[in-house]
Design a protein around this motif. Sequence first.
Motif, short mmCIF file in Angstrom:
data_model
loop_
_atom_site.label_atom_id
_atom_site.label_comp_id
_atom_site.label_asym_id
_atom_site.label_seq_id
_atom_site.Cartn_x
_atom_site.Cartn_y
_atom_site.Cartn_z
N ASP A 141 -68.63 38.60 -1.18
CA ASP A 141 -67.89 37.41 -1.61
C ASP A 141 -67.35 36.68 -0.40
O ASP A 141 -66.58 37.23 0.38
N LYS A 142 -67.78 35.42 -0.27
CA LYS A 142 -67.36 34.62 0.89
C LYS A 142 -65.86 34.31 0.77
O LYS A 142 -65.12 34.40 1.70
N LEU A 170 -73.22 30.89 -8.72
CA LEU A 170 -73.77 31.68 -7.61
C LEU A 170 -74.67 32.80 -8.15
O LEU A 170 -75.75 33.04 -7.62
N ARG A 215 -81.15 39.15 -10.54
CA ARG A 215 -80.00 38.24 -10.62
C ARG A 215 -79.08 38.72 -11.74
O ARG A 215 -79.53 39.35 -12.68
N TYR A 252 -79.80 38.32 1.41
CA TYR A 252 -79.37 39.19 0.30
C TYR A 252 -77.99 39.80 0.50
O TYR A 252 -77.52 40.56 -0.33
N ASN A 253 -77.35 39.49 1.63
CA ASN A 253 -75.97 39.96 1.84
C ASN A 253 -75.02 39.06 1.09
O ASN A 253 -74.66 37.99 1.57
N THR A 254 -74.64 39.48 -0.08
CA THR A 254 -73.83 38.57 -0.93
C THR A 254 -72.38 39.04 -1.02
O THR A 254 -71.81 39.06 -2.09
N ILE A 263 -82.54 31.64 -5.13
CA ILE A 263 -82.45 31.55 -3.67
C ILE A 263 -83.48 30.52 -3.21
O ILE A 263 -84.61 30.50 -3.69
#
Length: 395
Positions: free
Chosen positions: A236-237, A248, A314, A232-234, A253
């Motif tokens: 931004d990559k 995304l 979501r 759940y750590n989203t 999930i």
Amino acid sequence: MKRVVVGLSGGVDSSVAAYLLQQQGYEVIGLFMKNWHDDSVTISNECPWLEDSNDALLVAEKLGIPFQTVDLSEQYQEKIVDYMFREYEKGRTPNPDVLCNREIKFDVFMKIALSLGADYVATGHYCKKSEIEVSGETVYQLLAGADNNKDQSYFLCQLSQEQLAKSLFPIGELTKPEVRDIAAQMELVTAEKKDSQGLCFIGKVRLPEFLQQKLQPKEGSIIQIDKEHSIYNTEDKQELSVKDSLLLASNKIAYTPEMGKVVGKHQGAHYFTIGQRKGLNVGGTTDPLFIIATNVETNTIYTGLSSQHPGLFRKGLFIEKSEVHWIRTDLALDNGGQMEVMARIRYRQPLQKATLHQFEDGMYISFQEPQSAITEGQFAAWYLDDELVGSGVIS
């Protein structure tokens, strides 16, 4: 005199609809749809369609209008029930009421009505219809009913311009208490009758038992996922394109059993739906468990503690191109188009601020606030003010 066929369901709403049309000077014919024969799966012992058709007949007699029953159980089985089984088997949650309106009431039933020389078909839905002119053409609008508490426009979200052209909704300007008052004044047998629950026209159905007719029970695990799980750590990559960030936000999930702990057993993942709380029979938890995902391939149910579990939320959803439906075809988005709307993902959900994004392969809806229990197979519907302009099946 224009001729209107009213779908008399044996409830108070359609009874009053018939009466109002009569008052407006239409020639009214009452038609009752018999859509179901199998009483083995209904909860109550009384046979709901028999009672309903008797009430519909009594209303027709009271109003002095012709009445007949049409048996549509074959079409209902094929277009609604079989579809439901297929959807549940895939792990999706269909909405039979929306389908019943699109496939039965405003299609099969409407064709029968028109063959009887009807100009219109009327139902007891709490919604309104109006018309405007767009570049010289008449365009029909589907509007929310005046009674906020009963607005049923959502159930008609799959109708077409052709279907709306031939439809009337006589009680759309009224509230439920006003409808009951009219029925009482007219001494209609349905005045005090409770609203029907359960599947459109089948009566109250025990869903697991209904589904067990076709979908065999099969034991599987119930797994609980911790709300602190790293999935759940989203953050931004990296910088994503608009489409990738929508993807995304909309993607489910992919849970695996290793991510959580087994807390119980169930009798078939296809009997359960996202956001469901009842029927899990798992005790000893600090908060209620909610279903956050199901996997019919592995027959696994994933759950989380409390209605605020991050696995329930979501910010987006996707609708495949073939499932995007515009009531207002003149407003349909081109590839690359966007539209600010108010949207809902289930009946009675308050409208939510959202943006439509149309791409070649389908449409994304991104919400301003994260939405709980976005469920595959259900319908998302979008509005401009109080007009329902389009909808689609959540993919």
